[in-house]
Design a protein around this motif. Structure first.
Motif: not given
Ligand SMILES: Cc1ncc(C[n+]2csc(CCOP(=O)(O)OP(=O)(O)O)c2C)c(N)n1
Ligand SMILES: Cc1ncc(C[n+]2csc(CCOP(=O)(O)OP(=O)(O)O)c2C)c(N)n1
Ligand code: SF4
Ligand code: SF4
Ligand code: SF4
Ligand code: SF4
Ligand code: SF4
Ligand code: SF4
Ligand SMILES: [Mg+2]
Ligand SMILES: [Mg+2]
Lengths: 71, 355, 247, 191, 247, 355, 191, 71
Positions: D45, E20, H12-14, H32, H35, H37-38
Motif C-alpha cells: 500500500g 490501511p 489511511k482511509g480504511c 485525498t 498520502q 488516501y481519502n
C-alpha cells in the motif's frame, strides 16, 4: 534345553541380566575381560527356562538364548 | 532457439533449477528472495517435485542435507541473515560431501540491514562462514540470463564433485527483469550409488556422517576434501577479461558491479584512458592467475564492490602487491557508472596515465 | 511366548560405546527388532543425532545418516519427501530433541510429517557430561544445576503432552525400559509408531524414559529404580494419541 | 540510443504494468531492455516505482539515478522524483493526484489529469493506460502501431477481454498529449 | 464508561507504515494504553521483531530493541534476567514467533520466563508478501500455497494450546480485534499478561487474531469479517490459562 | 601476588570473566567447552549474577544480545559448530554495537568433526562468518594464564569500542591445566547511558536496532562502523616476535601452535639455523606491519596451523609476497615441536641458509 | 630437566588424580608444569588418560607423543601406550589388570600387582596410590618427603580424612618398587 | 459536546471508523491527503456521543475525541 551365549568380550558387567533372570542363574565372573569388566555368566544352565529376559534387559545386546541339544 | 522471455531474476533462478533437474526445494521466505520460493511453490508440484516451506533457514538447510542424502537434486535459497543461519549446515554438507545448490540473494547488512542490493557476504561464503576446513564453490552471475546459466552450472559442479555450490545474486538482480532464454539441454543423469536410499539393491548400508573421532581419520578426511578442492581450483575457474591487455588502470568487479564497471571502463576509454575490466565469475576458486595476467600492464588496480571491501583481499593476494590496489565502494545501492569512471580518472591522473 | 533370543540381523555385531547399563542399548535393540519383524531392513533410512546415540549408524545394519545436533527431524523430512515409501525415523536424546531441536520437532508434528521419532529422555545431556536438559526434574542435580534444578531454570519439559496438541501428531506415547514388562511395551510402541508412519497416518513419536547410570552417579540397577520411582511421576507413561488405523 | 523511464506512484495504480509494457515493447523491437521494480519501506500500500531501460547496446547498469523520462502518478512521487529527472528530460505528472506543476525550468513537463480523462471516457480504472498513452506520444520510444501486440505480451495473454478498453484508454492519453503539445508549442510561439 | 479518547502518551506521534486497516495498529495502541494505565512507561523495555511490526520501537515511546527474526523471546530473556523488575515484552508475528522462533518461544514458556509475548496471528507472513505461515488455515491461498494449504503442508499451528501444556506458562489467552467488544477484551488480556509478569507468576502470552487486508486481498471490513467467521473457528478465542493472582 | 593455582583452561576463562566483572553468562553445552558453563553455573550465583542455560547456541547468542542491551557485562562460550549457529547473532551484535565477549574453544571440523584441538575457525571469525560488513576482534591466547589475561582484555576492548570480541581457545587449551594467577585488579566501571534499561532517568527512549532502510542510512552506518574498526586497527594490535631480527626462516603461529613453534625455533637455533617466531596475538586486527617488519630478514616464511591453512592468507597479505610463504599443518592434534623443526630444516636447506 | 608422564587406565581408576598429584608436586618445587587430560571416544566409563609435564623451563608444548614415563593401569592401555614410551624410558604396568609384560627391550619396565598389594594392605580402592608410590620411587621426580603437602593440594583440601590411607598406600607402592629394583638389579647382576 | 479530531494527513482511509461509529456520522472525504488516501471526517459532530468507538477501532491511531465547549 537352552544355551545362553554371552559375547564375553563385549560384556560391560552392568549386572542387569543378573538382576532380572527369574531363575537367578546368572552371576558376574571373577575375572575381567579385555575391557576391564567382570563379565556375566550362567552358573547352572540346566535351570534356564529360555525366557530370554536376560537378553531382553541386556543393554549391550551380547546375550543369545538358543535351544540346545541335551543339557 | 525460441523467443526470449522477460523474467525476474528470482524467477529465473527457480526456472533454471527446474531445467537443471532439481525437483526439491526447501526454503524460508525473505526479501528480496521470496519469489524464488513462490515460483517453485507453484511450479515444482507441476513437475512432480515438492516445495517444502521450512520453519526456518536452519531447518531448510538441514532438509536440504536430508534430501541430498536421499539422492535428490536439491536447492535452497535465502538472503544474507538467512544464509548466516545456514552456516552450521553448510559445514556439515561440505564435510558429508553432498551435492547441493544454495542461492544467496544478498541484501543490506550487517544485522537486519535492509533490502538493498549488496555484495557484503563475500567473506562469509568465499572464505568460509561455517566452522572448520571446507570450501564453497561460489558463482557470481551478473545478469538474469547468467543467473539461469550459473544455476545450471552450479548443479553440474555440485554433482561432479559432490560439494555444495553457492550462487550469488543481490537484491537488484533478484528483482530486476531482463529478457532471457531458458536452457533446453537435458540435465545430466543422477548417479547416487552412495546415497542413503534404503539398502534395496545393496548388501552393505550406505552411511553419511561427518564425525571422525580418531585424529588421523579427521586428518585424512580433511586431506581428501582438500585434494578435491585443489582439483576444483584447477578445473573450474571462470572469469572474463575486457580490454585488459593494454590496461593502465584495471578495474576488478563481480556480479552486478561488473556491469557498472564495464560501462565505466568504456567511458574511460572514450576519454582516452586505457582502462580494463577483470571480472571473476567463480569467486571461489578465485581466478588468481588470470587476474595476475590481466594486471600485467596495469599501473593501478581498483576493486569495485558493494561492501566495505572484501574481494579486495583476494585481489591483493592475486596481484601479489605488484601495484597498488584500491577500493571503490558504495553501500545500499548499485552505483552509477560515472562514479566508478570518476575513480578511474582520478587514479589515472595519480599514476600519470591519463590522456 | 516364543522362547530363546537371537540378535536382530539389523544390528551390526560390534562392541558398543555405551556405559554399563545404559538404556540406549536396550532401545537400539528394540528398534532393530521391530524393523526386523516388519521386514523393513532394506526400506529403512535411520537418522541419528548428536548425543550418546551418535554412533547409531555404526550399530544399525541399514542406511544411516549422522545429522547435526537437533536437526534430525529436518533431515528426516528431507529424506522422506524424496523417498515417501521408506521408513524414516530419527533417534534423539532430550538435549537434541527437546532443547536445540525444538523447532524442528514441533514443526514435524505440525506438518504431520510422515516420520517417527524415537526419543530417549534421560533427563540430561549424557554425552557432554551430564548438564541440565529441558527434561531435568525439579531439584535434580546436574553439572549445570549444582544446587538442583530450581525455579530459575523452569519446569521439566513434557514433550509428549506438548506435541499431542498438534493435529499432525498421530501417534504419541511415553514408555520406559526399567523392567521386562516395560521393555515389551516400549517395543510395541515403537512398532505402532512405525506402523503409523507406513500407513500414512501422520507424525509419530515414542518417548522412552532411560537411565543414564554414569551421569546420575548410580549403578545400573539403582538407575532403573530411579526411572521407575522418580521419573514416571513427572513423566507419566502411556499412549497419549493412537490413530484408528493402528489400534 | 538508450532511454530510461522511471515510473512512480502508489501501489495499485498500475505503474509496474506500465513498466512491463515498455520493456516488452523494447524487446519487440529487438532492443536490449531491463526492468527494475523497487518498493518503498512500506511493504504494501506504499509507494511503488519501477525503472525501465531500453537500449541499442548491452545495458551495463540497469539502474540510473537520473532517468530521462519520469512519470509521477501521485503527489508524494512528484515530491520525491521531480529532482532526479535528467536535465532536458521529460516529466509526466498525473495532475489528478499530484497537486502542482513542476518547479524545474530545465525539463519538459506535462500535467495529465488522468482520472478526469478516464472518468470522461467512461473507464474510471484506466488512469495508468491513459498515462501510458501520453508517455508513448511524448517520447516516441516505440512503434505505437504495435501497441496491441506489446500489450498482449505484457499481460502474458491474461486480461485479453480488457484489451479493447486498454487500447481506448491509451488512445485517449495519446490524443490528450498531442493537443497539449500543440497548445504548448503554440503558447511558446506566442510567449 | 469514560468518555472521549486521547492518544496514549507512550505512543510517538508519527505516521505509521501499516497498510490501511491493518490490525497491527490497533494492538500497538492497546499495548501503549495498558502501559500508560499501569504507569510503566519508564519501566518498560519493549522487544520488537521482524515482520510488519518491525518498527514498533519507532512508535512506542519507551526503550526498545529490534532483535533478529524469531529471537525476541531469547533477547527478552537476556534483558529480563539483567533487569528483573522491568516490564519486558515481545511483539511478534506468527512467522516470527511460531515458525523460526518456535524454540525460543517454547523454552520461555518451559522456563516460566517472566516476560510477556504479544503475538499477532494474521495467518501468514505479512511483511515479506504473504507467504504461508504455520498458522495458515487449511485451504487458505497464500503466495507459497497457490492451491491452498493442503495435507502436505500440515495443519494450522495452535500456539496457545501447545504452550498451555508448559507448567511455566501462567497466562495464555487468545483474543481478536474485529469489533469494539473484542478490542476491549484484548486490552484486558494484555493487561493481565503484564500483571502476571509483574507479579512474578510466570510466562504470559496473548495471541491476537489480526487482519492483514493487503495479503488477504480484502478491504479492511471484509478482513475483519474473515477473522470473525473463518479464523475464530480454527483458533477459538478465550483465556486458556489464568493464574490465581490476576483473576 | 598469591600462590599460583593449577587450573583448567575452561575454568580459567570462567574465573577470568568473573574477575572482569562479568555477571551474566548464557550458553549451551558442547565438548570441549562445557566446563566453562559448569564452572559459571556454580560460581555466578555466588557472585550475585546468573548463569542461564540456553536451549541452543542460537538462543544463547540472542540472550547475550538482550543482556548487553540491558547494560550487562556478558559472555557466551561454545565450540566450532555452536559458533556457526551464532553467526547471525554475531552480525546483529556487531551492527548494534553491543559489547560482548564470545569464547570459541575450537574443535575438530568441519561438520561434527570431533573433539580434537583445532584452529580451523580462523576464517569464520577473523574474516567474518556472519553476513555483511563487520569485524570481530579476535584474541589468541596460548596458555592458561593468557586465557585469563585475554578474557579480561576482551571485556576491556568490548567495552571501549562497544563491539563483540572473540577469544580463541582449542580443545587442548580448554582441557589442559597450568599454574595461573587470577587477576586482582578491579574491573573497569560500566557506562551504559545508551542501554535499554527503561527510561527511568531519561526523557527520550534508548533504541537499539540494526535496520537501516534508506540506502544512505545504511551507508553511513557502515562507514561509522568501519571508522571504529580502523581505530581498533590502530590501537589494539598485539603480537610477539621471538628471535626475528636475524631470522632466515620465520615461523608464524598463534595460540597453542605458537608454543610448539617456539620450541621448534629453539631446536633450530641450537642446530645453527637462524629461525624466528612471529606470533600474532590479535588475529583481527592482524599485526601486519609488525609481521612485515619481522620478516625483513627472512628468506622463507612458514605458517604453522592446526587447519588446512587459513591464517596463511593474512600472512601472505602482510608479507606482500616478498618471500615464499609455506604451510606446515596438522589436523586433529597439536604436533610435536620436532615436526615443525623438520619443516624448518627442510626449508633452510632449500633456501640454503642451513648451518 | 623436563619429564613427561603419561598415565592411562579406564575411568574411575584414579589416573587423573595421579596426574594432578604430579603436577602439584612439580609446582611445589617451583617447576613449570602442564597437565593434559584426554578422553577416549567413549565419553564415560571408557579409557581415561592424562599427560603431565614437569620442567625447569617454559613448557613449549604441553603434549608429547613419546613420554619418558608411562603408567598403564589396565590391559587396553598397555596395548595402546606401550609403543609410545620413549626409548630408554620407564613403563609401569598394573599387572592386576594388564595380562602380560612388556615386549620392548629398549625400556625399563616394571609390573606392579596394585590390586593384590592393595588388598593385602587392606585398602582395596588404593590401586592408584600404590602405583603412584611405585612411580615416585622409580622416577625420583619429586621430593617424596613433601608428598603429604602435595597430596593436600592435589585434592584441594577435600578428602583430608583419606590422607593417612593414601599415604600408606603410597608407601606400599614405594617399598614394592624399591624391592623390585633391588631384585632386578640383582637379577641383572647375576644374568 | 464532543470534538472529534483526525490527524488527517495520517489517515489511511480504511473506513473502520465509518463502519463502527454507532451514530453513523463519519464519512470518507472526497479529497485525498498527501498520502493519496481519502481521509475520514465527521459529518455532524453534534450527534457524537463521545463513545470513542471510532478511536478504538482506528488502526492508525489518528482519532482523538475530546469534550469540547458548546457544539
Ligand atoms: C551445535 C551443537 N551444539 C552442541 C553440541 C554438543 N552436544 C553433543 S551431544 C549434546 C547433548 C546430548 O544430550 P542428549 O541429546 O540428551 O543425548 P544423551 O547424550 O543424553 O543421550 C550436546 C549438547 C553439538 N554437537 N553441536
Ligand atoms: C533470518 C531471517 N529470515 C527471514 C527474514 C525475512 N522475514 C522478515 S519478516 C518475516 C515474516 C513476517 O511474518 P510474521 O512474523 O507473521 O509478521 P507479519 O508481517 O505477518 O506481521 C520474514 C520471514 C528475516 N528478516 N530474517
Ligand atoms: S533365559 Fe531366562 S532363565 Fe535363562 S538365563 Fe536368561 S533370564 Fe535366566
Ligand atoms: S546385562 Fe549384558 S552387559 Fe550387563 S552384565 Fe549381563 S551380559 Fe553383561
Ligand atoms: S553417559 Fe549416560 S546416556 Fe551416555 S552412554 Fe553413558 S549411561 Fe548412556
Ligand atoms: S501487509 Fe498485512 S500485516 Fe503487514 S502492514 Fe499490511 S495489512 Fe498489516
Ligand atoms: S466518538 Fe462515537 S459517536 Fe462520536 S464519532 Fe466516534 S464513534 Fe461516532
Ligand atoms: S479508522 Fe482511522 S485511518 Fe481508518 S479511515 Fe478512520 S480515521 Fe482514517
Ligand atoms: Mg539426554
Ligand atoms: Mg504474520
Amino acid at each position: 534345553m537352552f544355551e545362553v551365549h554371552f559375547l564375553e568380550q563385549h560384556c560391560k558387567g552392568c549386572g542387569m541380566c543378573v538382576a532380572f533372570c527369574p531363575r537367578k542363574i546368572i552371576e558376574m565372573a571373577e575375572h575381567t575381560n579385555d575391557q576391564g569388566y567382570n563379565p556375566a555368566m550362567v552358573t547352572d544352565v540346566s535351570r534356564c527356562t529360555g525366557c530370554a529376559i536376560c537378553a531382553m534387559m541386556c543393554p549391550h545386546v551380547i546375550i543369545e538364548v538358543v535351544e540346545g541339544g541335551a543339557a | 532457439m525460441s523467443e526470449p522471455i522477460l523474467m525476474k531474476g528470482n524467477e529465473a533462478v527457480a526456472e533454471a533449477a527446474i531445467a537443471a533437474g532439481c525437483r526439491y526445494f526447501f526454503g524460508y521466505p525473505i526479501t528480496p528472495q521470496s519469489e524464488v520460493l513462490e515460483h517453485l511453490a507453484r511450479r515444482l508440484p507441476e513437475e512432480g517435485g515438492a516445495y517444502i516451506q521450512a520453519e526456518s533457514e536452519v531447518s531448510a538447510i538441514n532438509m536440504v542435507f536430508g534430501a541430498a542424502c536421499a539422492g535428490a537434486r536439491v536447492m535452497t535459497a535465502s538472503s544474507s541473515p538467512g544464509i548466516s543461519l545456514m552456516q552450521e549446515g553448510i559445514s556439515y554438507i561440505a564435510s558429508a560431501q553432498l551435492p547441493a545448490v544454495l542461492v544467496n540473494i544478498m541484501r543490506g547488512s550487517p544485522g537486519l540491514g535492509g533490502i538493498h542490493p549488496s555484495q557484503a557476504d563475500y567473506f562469509q561464503s568465499v572464505k568460509g562462514g561455517g566452522h572448520g576446513d571446507y570450501k564453497l564453490v561460489v558463482l557470481a552471475p551478473s545478469s538474469v540470463q547468467e543467473l539461469i546459466d550459473h544455476t545450471v552450472l552450479a548443479f553440474e559442479i555440485a554433482e561432479k564433485y559432490r560439494t555444495p555450490v553457492m550462487v550469488f545474486g543481490d537484491a537488484m538482480m533478484g528483482q530486476m527483469m531482463e529478457p532471457v532464454f531458458l536452457p533446453e539441454a537435458e540435465p545430466a543423469p543422477i548417479d547416487r550409488s552412495w546415497a542413503t536410499t534404503g539398502m534395496k539393491n545393496r548388501e552393505k548400508p550406505n552411511i553419511i556422517h561427518t564425525l571422525y573421532l580418531p585424529a588421523d581419520d579427521l586428518e585424512n578426511h580433511c586431506q581428501r576434501l582438500f585434494a578435491k578442492y585443489r582439483e576444483i581450483q584447477r578445473q573450474e575457474q571462470l572469469h572474463t577479461a575486457y580490454l585488459t591487455d593494454d590496461a593502465d588502470i584495471l578495474v576488478v568487479a563481480y556480479g552486478i558491479m561488473s556491469r557498472v564497471a564495464r560501462a565505466a571502463v568504456e567511458m574511460a576509454r572514450e576519454d582516452g584512458i586505457k582502462a580494463g575490466l577483470f571480472r571473476p565469475i567463480t569467486l571461489w576458486p578465485f581466478p588468481d592467475q588470470a587476474l595476475f595476467q590481466a594486471a600485467s600492464h596495469a599501473q593501478a588496480v581498483i576493486t569495485a564492490e558493494i561492501s566495505m571491501g572484501q574481494m579486495i583481499e583476494d585481489v591483493r593476494l592475486a596481484i601479489k602487491d605488484k601495484v597498488p590496489v584500491e577500493l571503490f565502494n558504495r553501500i545500499g545501492l548499485v552505483p552509477n557508472p560515472d562514479e566508478i569512471y570518476e575513480a578511474i580518472k582520478k587514479k589515472a591522473q595519480e599514476v600519470k596515465v591519463s590522456a | 511366548m516364543p522362547k530363546g533370543y537371537q540378535r536382530p540381523s539389523t544390528l551390526v555385531e560390534r562392541p558398543w560405546h555405551f556405559c554399563p547399563g545404559c538404556n540406549h542399548g536396550i532401545v537400539h535393540r528394540l528398534v532393530a527388532e521391530v524393523i526386523d519383524e516388519m521386514g523393513l531392513q532394506k526400506e529403512t533410512v535411520g537418522v541419528g543425532s548428536v548425543g550418546c546415540g551418535v554412533f547409531s549408524y555404526e550399530y544399525f545394519n541399514f542406511d544411516g545418516i549422522g545429522p547435526s545436533h537437533g536437526r534430525a527431524p529436518a533431515v528426516a523430512t528431507g529424506v522422506k519427501r524424496v523417498l515417501p515409501d521408506r521408513l524414516v525415523f530419527t533417534y534423539q536424546g532430550d538435549g537434541d530433541l527437546a532443547a536445540i531441536g525444538t523447532t524442528e520437532m514441533v514443526h514435524c508434528a505440525v506438518r504431520g510429517e510422515l516420520i517417527s521419532i524415537i526419543f530417549i529422555n534421560n533427563t540430561l545431556y549424557g554425552m557432554t557430561g551430564g548438564q541440565m536438559a529441558p527434561t531435568t526434574m525439579m531439584g535434580q542435580v546436574t553439572t549445570t544445576t549444582p544446587r538442583g534444578r530450581g525455579q530459575a531454570q523452569g519446569h521439566p519439559f513434557r514433550v509428549c503432552e506438548m506435541l499431542a496438541t498438534a493435529e499432525g501428531a498421530a501417534y504419541v506415547a511415553r514408555t520406559a525400559v526399567y523392567s521386562p514388562a516395560q521393555v515389551v511395551r516400549t517395543k510395541k510402541a515403537i512398532r505402532r509408531a512405525f506402523e503409523t508412519q507406513m500407513a500414512g497416518l501422520g507424525f509419530s513419536l515414542v518417548e522412552v524414559l532411560s537411565a543414564c547410570p554414569t551421569n546420575w552417579g548410580m549403578n545400573p540397577l539403582e538407575a532403573l529404580k530411579f526411572v521407575e520411582e522418580e521419573m514416571t511421576p513427572v513423566f507419566p507413561l502411556g499412549e497419549l494419541k493412537v490413530p484408528e488405523g493402528v489400534k | 540510443m538508450k532511454r530510461e523511464f522511471l515510473l512512480a506512484g502508489f501501489g495499485g495504480q498500475g505503474v509496474l504494468s506500465m513498466g512491463l509494457f515498455l520493456a516488452y515493447a523494447g524487446m519487440g523491437e529487438g532492443k536490449k531492455v531491463a526492468y527494475v521494480p523497487s518498493y518503498g519501506a512500506e511493504m504494501r500500500g506504499g509507494t511503488a516505482n519501477c525503472l525501465v531501460t531500453i537500449s541499442d547496446r548491452e545495458i551495463s547498469s540497469p539502474l540510473v539515478s537520473d532517468p530521462g523520462v519520469v512519470v509521477v502518478m501521485n503527489h508524494p512521487s512528484l515530491l520525491k522524483f521531480e529532482p532526479v529527472v535528467r536535465s532536458g528530460g521529460i516529466l509526466l505528472i498525473n495532475s489528478s493526484l499530484a497537486h502542482r506543476d513542476t518547479k524545474r525550468q530545465d525539463i519538459e513537463s506535462y500535467s495529465i489529469p488522468t482520472q478526469e480523462l478516464a472518468n470522461q471516457a467512461g473507464f474510471s480504472r484506466g488512469s495508468n493506460m491513459i498515462m501510458l498513452g501520453a508517455l508513448l506520444e511524448a517520447t516516441g520510444v516505440v512503434d505505437v502501431t504495435e501497441t496491441y501486440n506489446y500489450l498482449v505480451k505484457t499481460f502474458n495473454g491474461r486480461h485479453l477481454d480488457k484489451m479493447p478498453q486498454n487500447m481506448a484508454a491509451i488512445q485517449v492519453g495519446r490524443e490528450f498529449m498531442r493537443e497539449y503539445r500543440q497548445q504548448s508549442e503554440a503558447s511558446i510561439a506566442y510567449a
